[in-house]
Scaffold this active site. Structure first.
Site, PDB file in Angstrom:
ATOM      1  N   GLN A  77       0.819  -1.204   0.000  1.00 44.46           N
ATOM      2  CA  GLN A  77       0.000   0.000   0.000  1.00 44.46           C
ATOM      3  C   GLN A  77       0.856   1.257   0.000  1.00 44.46           C
ATOM      4  O   GLN A  77       1.729   1.403   0.864  1.00 44.46           O
ATOM      5  CB  GLN A  77      -0.902   0.009   1.240  1.00 44.46           C
ATOM      6  CG  GLN A  77      -1.814   1.208   1.360  1.00 44.46           C
ATOM      7  CD  GLN A  77      -2.392   1.337   2.759  1.00 44.46           C
ATOM      8  OE1 GLN A  77      -1.647   1.414   3.730  1.00 44.46           O
ATOM      9  NE2 GLN A  77      -3.698   1.338   2.869  1.00 44.46           N
ATOM     10  N   GLY A  78       0.644   2.160  -0.937  1.00 48.25           N
ATOM     11  CA  GLY A  78       1.388   3.411  -1.000  1.00 48.25           C
ATOM     12  C   GLY A  78       0.534   4.588  -0.578  1.00 48.25           C
ATOM     13  O   GLY A  78       0.038   5.337  -1.428  1.00 48.25           O
ATOM     14  N   TYR A  79       0.352   4.724   0.712  1.00 47.65           N
ATOM     15  CA  TYR A  79      -0.447   5.831   1.237  1.00 47.65           C
ATOM     16  C   TYR A  79       0.442   6.866   1.950  1.00 47.65           C
ATOM     17  O   TYR A  79       0.533   8.005   1.549  1.00 47.65           O
ATOM     18  CB  TYR A  79      -1.492   5.298   2.232  1.00 47.65           C
ATOM     19  CG  TYR A  79      -2.815   4.889   1.618  1.00 47.65           C
ATOM     20  CD1 TYR A  79      -2.906   4.477   0.296  1.00 47.65           C
ATOM     21  CD2 TYR A  79      -3.985   4.912   2.368  1.00 47.65           C
ATOM     22  CE1 TYR A  79      -4.109   4.098  -0.262  1.00 47.65           C
ATOM     23  CE2 TYR A  79      -5.207   4.535   1.828  1.00 47.65           C
ATOM     24  CZ  TYR A  79      -5.271   4.132   0.510  1.00 47.65           C
ATOM     25  OH  TYR A  79      -6.471   3.760  -0.034  1.00 47.65           O
ATOM     26  N   SER A 110       4.447  -1.329   4.048  1.00 52.37           N
ATOM     27  CA  SER A 110       4.700  -2.655   4.602  1.00 52.37           C
ATOM     28  C   SER A 110       5.092  -3.645   3.509  1.00 52.37           C
ATOM     29  O   SER A 110       4.374  -3.798   2.522  1.00 52.37           O
ATOM     30  CB  SER A 110       3.442  -3.163   5.320  1.00 52.37           C
ATOM     31  OG  SER A 110       3.064  -2.274   6.337  1.00 52.37           O
ATOM     32  N   GLU A 161      -8.452  -1.627   5.957  1.00 51.99           N
ATOM     33  CA  GLU A 161      -7.111  -1.724   6.538  1.00 51.99           C
ATOM     34  C   GLU A 161      -7.193  -1.744   8.058  1.00 51.99           C
ATOM     35  O   GLU A 161      -6.557  -2.567   8.705  1.00 51.99           O
ATOM     36  CB  GLU A 161      -6.242  -0.547   6.092  1.00 51.99           C
ATOM     37  CG  GLU A 161      -4.842  -0.623   6.703  1.00 51.99           C
ATOM     38  CD  GLU A 161      -4.022   0.625   6.464  1.00 51.99           C
ATOM     39  OE1 GLU A 161      -4.616   1.684   6.189  1.00 51.99           O
ATOM     40  OE2 GLU A 161      -2.787   0.541   6.560  1.00 51.99           O
ATOM     41  N   GLU A 208      -4.785   7.897  18.602  1.00 54.94           N
ATOM     42  CA  GLU A 208      -5.455   9.182  18.839  1.00 54.94           C
ATOM     43  C   GLU A 208      -6.490   9.457  17.724  1.00 54.94           C
ATOM     44  O   GLU A 208      -7.604   9.934  17.996  1.00 54.94           O
ATOM     45  CB  GLU A 208      -4.423  10.318  18.895  1.00 54.94           C
ATOM     46  CG  GLU A 208      -3.577  10.340  20.153  1.00 54.94           C
ATOM     47  CD  GLU A 208      -2.495   9.261  20.156  1.00 54.94           C
ATOM     48  OE1 GLU A 208      -2.246   8.660  19.085  1.00 54.94           O
ATOM     49  OE2 GLU A 208      -1.905   9.021  21.220  1.00 54.94           O
TER      50      GLU A 208
END
Length: 388
Positions: free
Chosen positions: A135-137, A170, A253, A373
């Site tokens: 995943q490229g976030y 990841s 996710e 948070e």
């Protein structure tokens, strides 16, 4: 009518017989630790022929994605049938044949937003574990404000040319493809100029650098894209409308991270470790162990309920924040208790596969997939509807 009614008895018998005949005995140990997980992909090295066979046989039936449509390689099972499959696998201790971000995140997004061509191209390969996705976030300068990303995509003829940097990707160094958020219109409001692109990792211009954690492991990477290219047909949904897909995928996710943490935690038996340490008779440790076990069981049941909805290709919405937060907290409490019970024995560093390594790894649980948070803020505002 109960889900597992008499009408489903033949299906249960069929599943039990098939599993008995096709699940290799080596795959019936119920193992869920890091070393036994099958991630699939071109670069994955199977630990044994039994592991390869188990994946192949389950994928042939579409049972790595039991509720996805048969047209895309899935099993086409109903909710009740999927439940039976899970129960029969658990009964013989069968390992999960395949973990992947393709199954947990990209697949549901493609089912919801992908074109017919994208579904037929990518979903069967995900089901069979042929392609491993990352995943490229996250980006170094974006933090929790994901929409402020700066990785850019410029259309040149039939191809998007992508430049920028992703972080905390990841297993990027072991992945074949990446699904990435890319800014494709710098003049649009920040949530409206983002596209969701599918990019092949095996090309010049993509470099991955593993980030070594205090646990000794390196599951995360920095990923650099320098004039990386992908065809214009690899935009999922409409150009500049990727934010809606991003939000949909994030719910999968977060739910997936929470459940995955519990799966890994279950790989180490808390009662067995406390018994080994001779601390189960300590009333304080005994009471905390019971709380951990009860909370873990309650979480597992809740996660299972939401997983039923997620497997149908639908997002579970803001409840994913609750799963992510609780999965994180329970996992951290279990490992803290193990460390306390083992005392100095826990400090014996035995590489990256001991209790100490797992305990250190939990420090990232409250950050990855959205910080605790942020999760608490979502729970407060959107679920409990508390005032700002």
């Amino acid at each position: 009518m109960p889900e597992d009614s008499a009408a489903l008895a033949p299906f249960r018998a069929e599943v039990a017989a098939w599993l008995s005949a096709n699940c290799p005995h080596e795959m019936r140990d119920g193992a869920t630790d890091h070393d036994t997980i099958c991630w699939g992909g071109r670069r994955f090295a199977f630990q044994s022929e039994a592991q390869r066979l188990w994946l192949e046989r389950m994928a042939d039936r579409g049972w790595t994605a039991p509720r996805w449509p048969r047209a895309y390689g899935g099993g086409g099972l109903t909710r009740a049938q999927d439940k039976i499959l899970e129960e029969e696998m658990a009964r013989i201790g069968a390992r999960v044949p395949l973990f992947s971000f393709g199954l947990m995140m990209l697949g549901p997004a493609l089912l919801e937003f992908g074109s017919e061509a994208q579904k037929r191209e990518h979903l069967p390969k995900i089901v069979r574990g042929e392609i491993r996705w990352c995943q490229g976030y996250s980006e170094p300068g974006a933090g929790s404000d994901l929409a402020s990303l700066s990785t850019s995509g410029v259309l040149e003829g039939e191809t998007w040319v992508v430049n920028g940097q992703k972080i905390w990707t990841s297993y990027a160094d072991q992945s074949d493809m990446i699904f990435a958020l890319v800014r494709t219109d710098r003049d649009a409001p920040k949530h409206e100029g983002i596209s969701f692109l599918l990019i092949d990792m095996d090309q010049p211009g993509i470099e991955t650098r593993p980030i070594r954690l205090i646990s000794g492991r390196s599951p995360f990477c920095e990923t650099f894209l320098t004039d990386a290219r992908t065809h214009k047909d690899n935009v999922v949904g409409a150009v500049n409308a990727g934010w809606a897909i991003a939000k949909f995928l994030l719910t999968h996710e977060r739910a997936g991270v929470g459940s995955f943490l519990q799966t890994l935690a279950a790989g180490r038996s808390l009662p067995e470790i406390l018994d080994h340490a001779g601390t189960l008779d300590d009333p304080v440790i005994h009471a905390e162990a019971l709380r951990c076990e009860v909370d873990g069981l309650a979480f597992a049941l809740t996660a299972e309920r939401y997983a039923d909805e997620a497997k149908a290709g639908k997002g579970i919405g803001d409840a994913s924040a609750m799963l992510k937060y609780m999965g994180t907290e329970i996992n951290k409490r279990r490992l803290e208790l193990m460390m306390s019970a083992l005392g100095t024995e826990a400090t014996d560093w035995d590489g990256d596969d001991g209790v100490a390594a797992d305990w250190l790894r939990t420090k990232a649980n409250s950050i990855e997939g959205g910080t605790s948070e942020i999760m608490l803020s979502i729970i407060a505002r959107r679920i409990l509807e508390l005032p700002q």
